[in-house]
Design an enzyme around this catalytic site. Structure first.
Site: not given
Ligand SMILES: NC(=O)c1ccc[n+]([C@@H]2O[C@H](COP(=O)([O-])OP(=O)(O)OC[C@H]3O[C@@H](n4cnc5c(N)ncnc54)[C@H](OP(=O)(O)O)[C@@H]3O)[C@@H](O)[C@H]2O)c1
Length: 256
Positions: A49, A189-192
């Protein structure tokens, strides 16, 4: 709703923080400190990362890590060769240095290497378990069959796969982890489509993001989502989803 889950021998709160956009800045060091002060108990990072800045920021903000906190990291991402034992061992040593710790509480094989049997990658991780530098082991983007193979090499405490209210291809892995007492960590987790939950959010006086997290928490007691954010307000809002109850009917309706 149950607020905690067992990770091996530990009990932790069921909402964590993803840090794949965390750059090494003074503001972000302060953010990570404030997040833990707000009750966060699981931080998810990876060797990959932000070119190492995510691990570096967490190490600077929190080392020595408080007892109640689990910092999870991962290695072996990037395709053929990345899961070779020597490549993986070098990444683990680097993560220990960047996180400024002697012990990584949870270490995942980030991807199964297409050219290295997963048994060989996990045997390399097990060497660090045996010498006390890794406490719990996880695997990421895996099938049930791959988790079962992994468990023959080393105990598996967590599985981290792409999963959310709209992305359900790993339903069988969720059920397997629930049965076997393995923590299931859904990434993205917030996808979709947040639109699908908007009405319910309004009725519950919650945000759509909280409803998406509450749906995951209701889906399985083994679930520990790691929403990524760089905002302390969003982080507190996400932790607030632990207190949100959705009824059986609402759960069924959202599940589609
Ligand atoms: N194992 C793997 O291969 C893999 C692959 C991908 C990701 N990951 C892990 O999974 C984690 C989560 O994935 P992600 O961060 O990309 O996607 P996510 O958690 O689905 O979404 C993140 C997005 O949602 C927004 N957000 C978060 N909380 C919010 C809220 N309460 N209200 C409104 N918007 C909100 C964030 O923006 P703001 O910053 O503005 O809040 C960001 O744009 C990653 O950080 C990583 O640690 C693992």
């Amino acid at each position: 709703m149950q607020r905690t889950v067992k990770l091996g021998d530990r009990e932790i709160t069921r909402i964590g923080l993803g840090t794949n956009r965390l750059r090494h800045t003074g503001n972000n060091v302060s953010f990570i400190k404030a997040a833990v002060a707000a009750g966060l108990q699981m931080i998810d990072t990876a060797h990959l990362y932000t070119g190492g800045e995510s691990e570096q920021t967490i190490g600077e903000a929190l080392s020595p890590f408080p007892d109640q906190l689990v910092v999870a990291t991962k290695g072996g991402f990037g395709g053929a060769g990345r899961g070779r034992p020597e490549a993986l061992s070098a990444e683990i040593e680097d993560s220990l240095r960047k996180l400024r710790t002697q012990v990584i509480e949870l270490y995942y094989l980030h991807r199964v290497d297409p050219q290295t049997p997963l048994e060989e990658s996990l045997a390399a991780i097990k060497e660090f378990v045996d010498r006390g530098a890794i406490r719990h082991v996880g695997v990421s983007e895996v099938s049930v069959e791959q988790v079962e193979r992994a468990r023959k090499v080393v105990p598996i405490a967590a599985v981290q796969n792409h999963y959310n209210i709209s992305e359900r291809k790993y339903d069988k892995v969720v059920d397997y982890c629930t049965r076997e007492g393995i923590v299931f960590v859904p990434f993205y987790p917030l996808g979709g489509d947040a639109g699908a939950v908007r009405d319910l959010a309004r009725r519950l006086k919650a945000t759509p993001q909280q409803v998406m997290l509450a749906w995951l928490l209701r889906r399985s007691p083994a679930m520990l989502p790691i929403p990524g954010t760089l905002s302390l307000d969003h982080l507190k809002e996400n932790l607030g989803a632990l207190a949100l109850e959705i009824s059986d009917d609402e759960f069924e309706r959202l599940s589609g």
